[in-house]
Enzyme design. Structure first.
Site, PDB file in Angstrom:
ATOM      1  N   ASN A   1     -15.292  -7.253  -5.284  1.00 41.14           N
ATOM      2  CA  ASN A   1     -14.184  -6.608  -4.447  1.00 41.14           C
ATOM      3  C   ASN A   1     -14.394  -6.915  -2.991  1.00 41.14           C
ATOM      4  O   ASN A   1     -13.447  -6.361  -2.103  1.00 41.14           O
ATOM      5  CB  ASN A   1     -14.306  -4.764  -4.594  1.00 41.14           C
TER       6      ASN A   1
ATOM      7  N   ARG B   1      -3.887  -6.551  -9.192  1.00 41.29           N
ATOM      8  CA  ARG B   1      -3.171  -5.799  -8.024  1.00 41.29           C
ATOM      9  C   ARG B   1      -3.827  -6.403  -6.693  1.00 41.29           C
ATOM     10  O   ARG B   1      -3.001  -6.533  -5.726  1.00 41.29           O
ATOM     11  CB  ARG B   1      -3.973  -4.400  -8.017  1.00 41.29           C
TER      12      ARG B   1
ATOM     13  N   CYS C   1      -5.141  -3.456 -13.922  1.00 41.61           N
ATOM     14  CA  CYS C   1      -5.644  -2.430 -14.646  1.00 41.61           C
ATOM     15  C   CYS C   1      -4.719  -1.351 -14.937  1.00 41.61           C
ATOM     16  O   CYS C   1      -4.195  -0.829 -13.785  1.00 41.61           O
ATOM     17  CB  CYS C   1      -7.154  -1.891 -14.424  1.00 41.61           C
TER      18      CYS C   1
ATOM     19  N   ARG D   1      -1.208   3.719  -8.960  1.00 36.96           N
ATOM     20  CA  ARG D   1      -1.762   2.864  -7.952  1.00 36.96           C
ATOM     21  C   ARG D   1      -0.445   2.298  -7.166  1.00 36.96           C
ATOM     22  O   ARG D   1      -0.627   1.165  -6.940  1.00 36.96           O
ATOM     23  CB  ARG D   1      -2.880   1.896  -8.229  1.00 36.96           C
ATOM     24  N   PRO D   2       0.525   3.063  -6.497  1.00 38.12           N
ATOM     25  CA  PRO D   2       1.430   2.387  -5.732  1.00 38.12           C
ATOM     26  C   PRO D   2       1.173   1.615  -4.255  1.00 38.12           C
ATOM     27  O   PRO D   2      -0.003   1.754  -3.951  1.00 38.12           O
ATOM     28  CB  PRO D   2       2.198   3.348  -5.647  1.00 38.12           C
ATOM     29  N   VAL D   3       2.009   0.717  -4.020  1.00 38.34           N
ATOM     30  CA  VAL D   3       1.949  -0.029  -2.941  1.00 38.34           C
ATOM     31  C   VAL D   3       2.448   0.558  -1.819  1.00 38.34           C
ATOM     32  O   VAL D   3       2.754   0.000  -0.569  1.00 38.34           O
ATOM     33  CB  VAL D   3       2.420  -1.464  -3.195  1.00 38.34           C
ATOM     34  N   ASP D   4       3.013   1.787  -2.077  1.00 39.50           N
ATOM     35  CA  ASP D   4       3.848   2.530  -0.749  1.00 39.50           C
ATOM     36  C   ASP D   4       2.820   2.651   0.299  1.00 39.50           C
ATOM     37  O   ASP D   4       3.336   2.239   1.665  1.00 39.50           O
ATOM     38  CB  ASP D   4       4.415   3.834  -1.046  1.00 39.50           C
ATOM     39  N   LEU D   5       1.408   2.649   0.304  1.00 40.72           N
ATOM     40  CA  LEU D   5       0.890   2.935   1.544  1.00 40.72           C
ATOM     41  C   LEU D   5       0.523   1.482   2.210  1.00 40.72           C
ATOM     42  O   LEU D   5       0.406   1.569   3.586  1.00 40.72           O
ATOM     43  CB  LEU D   5      -0.634   3.646   1.261  1.00 40.72           C
TER      44      LEU D   5
ATOM     45  N   ASP E   1     -15.558   3.462 -10.085  1.00 37.90           N
ATOM     46  CA  ASP E   1     -15.904   2.394 -10.684  1.00 37.90           C
ATOM     47  C   ASP E   1     -17.273   2.603 -11.572  1.00 37.90           C
ATOM     48  O   ASP E   1     -17.447   1.414 -12.361  1.00 37.90           O
ATOM     49  CB  ASP E   1     -15.955   1.120  -9.678  1.00 37.90           C
TER      50      ASP E   1
ATOM     51  N   ILE F   1     -10.259  10.017  -8.146  1.00 39.77           N
ATOM     52  CA  ILE F   1      -9.489   8.918  -7.318  1.00 39.77           C
ATOM     53  C   ILE F   1      -8.065   8.550  -8.297  1.00 39.77           C
ATOM     54  O   ILE F   1      -6.915   8.380  -7.574  1.00 39.77           O
ATOM     55  CB  ILE F   1     -10.689   7.771  -7.301  1.00 39.77           C
TER      56      ILE F   1
END
Length: 429
Positions: A23, A102, A126, A131-135, A316, A338
């Site tokens: 990560n 992602r 995954c 888990r959107p990408v809007d932020l 995780d 989360i």
């Protein structure tokens, strides 16, 4: 398709070397797009996700040289990557490359910051929640990017460059913090990120960017300040050790019993997880070489845990803890705060005989004295390794199918475990 066969019941004894953090390695590789000079990364793990980012960078025209082992190197030392983004020939990241992972979407930030444009497919990876990408898009728009979504692609433009801004995330987001950090390094003026993620991997990326000439302060806290610079230069940086791999092997030792040195591990990166393991009956001893984990004779005690952003208990490690609690003496409670849909391992753990009841985002685990080996199927990266942990402690044979998920995040898993006495092998085909 490869499978992993485990015959359970052996205690783990010996040394497990901890690899570089996936990560941190992925965003560090992506950050190479910010400079035309060479970025040298040491201790990069050999993982499927790392190879995928190499393919994505190659698509942009980036040269990557991988230096292998040299005389005197440890067997498990990570690889050294020399990444040179002198000539970016393409600012499009196509669907077939981005759809599998992602983190690959993050290339949008350095491409936009350095080249003034990027066209990146919406991501895959995954299947744990939306888990959107809007932020991430919100952060780039705050920095002055013009963004539209067309045909599954995010098209971002900043022909006059990005402008420093205040970015206040409505919720803590590791992806959003990485993207904002990378984009802001080359923006004109000052950027302030509030409610930033505090994960050690964010600190590692900020440290590397500072070596490259960025001006970043506050990484590791909820408020990060970035003074934009005109350009970045090359640097050399060592990827920090993987705290999720550390926690995973620590739980495997707590599950099976035994005595294992986790070489190169840093306890401060996962103190909350180590505290939980101590509550559960393991003995955790930090030392000069890393962390020693032992459980000899003592039973596994039940715990109550909620996942939380760093420094809380990592999401995780939630699946691995659930496997451990399946053999605790009493009832345990694990709440996942989360990601939604992150209990897909429950039905697979049940195949071992685990007694788990779900109520919303909380799992109640009634410990049993012994799990039984079973054929099981990996559903996502972290869930799959929880099945390995269960198999190590179960009576009889376990076969873990669909292990390509494991290869995304765990380097030489079966080699590391068999070196400590586990009966575990990979079956190809």
């Amino acid at each position: 398709m490869d499978r992993i066969r485990i015959v359970g019941g052996n205690k783990l004894n010996g040394t497990i070397p901890i690899s570089g953090a996936k990560n941190a390695a992925l965003p560090l590789m992506i950050a190479s797009l910010l400079t035309e000079e060479t970025l040298i990364l040491d201790n990069v793990p050999r993982l499927a996700d790392v190879a995928q980012v190499q393919r994505i960078l190659g698509n942009h025209g980036i040269d990557i040289m991988s230096a292998g082992k040299r005389p005197g190197d440890h067997e498990y030392q990570g690889q050294t990557l020399h990444i040179s983004a002198a000539n970016i020939i393409d600012t499009t990241a196509p669907y077939e490359l981005v759809s599998t992972m992602r983190a690959s979407f993050w290339v949008i930030a350095p491409l936009l910051a350095r080249m003034g444009e990027a066209k990146v497919s919406l991501p895959g990876g995954c299947a744990i929640g939306t888990r959107p990408v809007d932020l991430l898009i919100m952060a780039l728009e705050k920095l002055g990017a013009e963004i539209q979504i067309d045909g599954g692609y995010v098209i971002a433009k900043a022909p006059k460059g990005l402008i420093g801004a205040e970015i206040d995330f409505p919720k803590v987001t590791v992806s959003g913090t990485h993207v904002a950090l990378m984009a802001a390094t080359l923006a004109k003026g000052t950027t302030v990120i509030t409610n930033a993620a505090c994960e050690p991997e964010i600190v590692d990326v900020a440290d590397c960017l500072n070596k490259m000439g960025a001006k970043i302060t506050g990484a590791g806290t909820s408020r990060i300040v970035i003074e934009g610079v005109a350009k970045l230069h090359g640097a050399r940086h060592t990827v920090l050790p993987d705290r999720i791999e550390t926690g995973t092997y620590a739980m495997a030792v707590a599950m099976t019993g035994g005595d294992v040195q986790l070489a190169g591990a840093r306890p401060e990166l996962l103190q909350s997880a180590l505290d939980v393991l101590t509550q559960a009956g393991a003995t955790i001893t930090p030392n000069n070489e890393g962390i020693r984990v032992t459980r000899n004779g003592a039973g596994i005690r039940p715990v109550t845990v909620s996942t939380a952003p760093f420094p809380g208990f990592p999401t995780d490690l939630q699946a691995q803890l659930m496997a451990l609690m399946a053999c605790a003496k009493g009832s345990s409670h694990i709440t996942e705060t989360i990601f939604e849909n992150r209990f897909m391992h429950v039905q697979e753990l049940a195949r071992f005989g685990a007694r788990i009841h779900l109520d919303g985002e909380t799992a109640t685990i009634e410990g049993i004295s012994k799990l039984r080996g079973a054929p099981v199927m990996a559903t996502d990266l972290r869930a799959s390794v929880s099945l390995v942990i269960a198999g190590l402690a179960a009576e009889g044979e376990t076969m873990v199918n669909r292990i390509y998920h494991l290869d995304r995040g765990f380097e030489r898993l079966e080699e590391k475990l068999s070196a400590c006495g586990a009966t575990i092998e990979r079956i190809s085909g």
